[in-house]
Scaffold this motif. Sequence first.
Motif, PDB file in Angstrom:
ATOM      1  N   LYS A   9      37.258  45.485  51.420  1.00 32.69           N
ATOM      2  CA  LYS A   9      37.721  45.634  49.747  1.00 32.69           C
ATOM      3  C   LYS A   9      36.840  45.308  48.843  1.00 32.69           C
ATOM      4  O   LYS A   9      35.689  44.416  49.659  1.00 32.69           O
ATOM      5  N   ALA A  10      36.302  46.127  48.252  1.00 30.08           N
ATOM      6  CA  ALA A  10      35.571  45.468  46.693  1.00 30.08           C
ATOM      7  C   ALA A  10      36.492  44.023  46.052  1.00 30.08           C
ATOM      8  O   ALA A  10      37.251  44.070  45.811  1.00 30.08           O
ATOM      9  N   VAL A  11      35.163  43.141  45.523  1.00 29.77           N
ATOM     10  CA  VAL A  11      35.727  41.827  45.038  1.00 29.77           C
ATOM     11  C   VAL A  11      36.206  42.131  43.777  1.00 29.77           C
ATOM     12  O   VAL A  11      35.653  42.502  42.823  1.00 29.77           O
ATOM     13  N   LYS A  12      37.398  41.913  43.599  1.00 28.46           N
ATOM     14  CA  LYS A  12      38.060  42.140  41.900  1.00 28.46           C
ATOM     15  C   LYS A  12      38.737  41.205  41.638  1.00 28.46           C
ATOM     16  O   LYS A  12      38.610  39.811  42.404  1.00 28.46           O
ATOM     17  N   PRO A  13      38.102  40.876  40.326  1.00 31.57           N
ATOM     18  CA  PRO A  13      38.099  39.672  39.308  1.00 31.57           C
ATOM     19  C   PRO A  13      39.715  39.432  39.164  1.00 31.57           C
ATOM     20  O   PRO A  13      40.422  39.837  39.436  1.00 31.57           O
ATOM     21  N   ASN A  14      39.663  37.457  39.365  1.00 25.08           N
ATOM     22  CA  ASN A  14      41.165  37.626  39.157  1.00 25.08           C
ATOM     23  C   ASN A  14      41.291  37.322  38.260  1.00 25.08           C
ATOM     24  O   ASN A  14      40.933  38.131  37.030  1.00 25.08           O
ATOM     25  N   VAL A  15      42.563  37.074  37.851  1.00 23.39           N
ATOM     26  CA  VAL A  15      43.650  37.710  36.874  1.00 23.39           C
ATOM     27  C   VAL A  15      42.577  36.668  35.421  1.00 23.39           C
ATOM     28  O   VAL A  15      42.740  37.352  34.353  1.00 23.39           O
ATOM     29  N   ARG A  18      39.895  38.412  33.825  1.00 24.89           N
ATOM     30  CA  ARG A  18      40.020  39.753  33.771  1.00 24.89           C
ATOM     31  C   ARG A  18      40.883  39.527  32.647  1.00 24.89           C
ATOM     32  O   ARG A  18      40.259  40.169  31.445  1.00 24.89           O
TER      33      ARG A  18
END
Length: 75
Positions: A9-15, A18
Motif C-alpha cells: 500500500k501507499a504510505v498514508k500520512p497519519n491523522v 493531515r
Amino acid sequence: MAKTSANEKAVKPNVFMRIGLFIKQIIDELRKVVTPTAKELFFWSLAVFIFVLLLMALVTGMDFGLGKATLGIFG
C-alpha cells in the motif's frame, strides 16, 4: 525493472500530519484575502441592498399577480 507486490500500500500520512497540513493550507489561503477599502465596502453594500430591494419587488409583484390570477380563475 522493479517488482511491486499487489498487497503493498501507499504510505498514508497519519491523522496529525493531515490536520497540520489542513491548518497550513487554511493559513496560506487566508494570506491571499484582500480587505476592501471603506469606499469599496460602501459601494458593494449599496449594490447588495439595491439588488435585494429589486428581488423583493419582483417577488411581491409575482405574489400579487398570481394571487389575482388565481382568484380570477377559481373565483
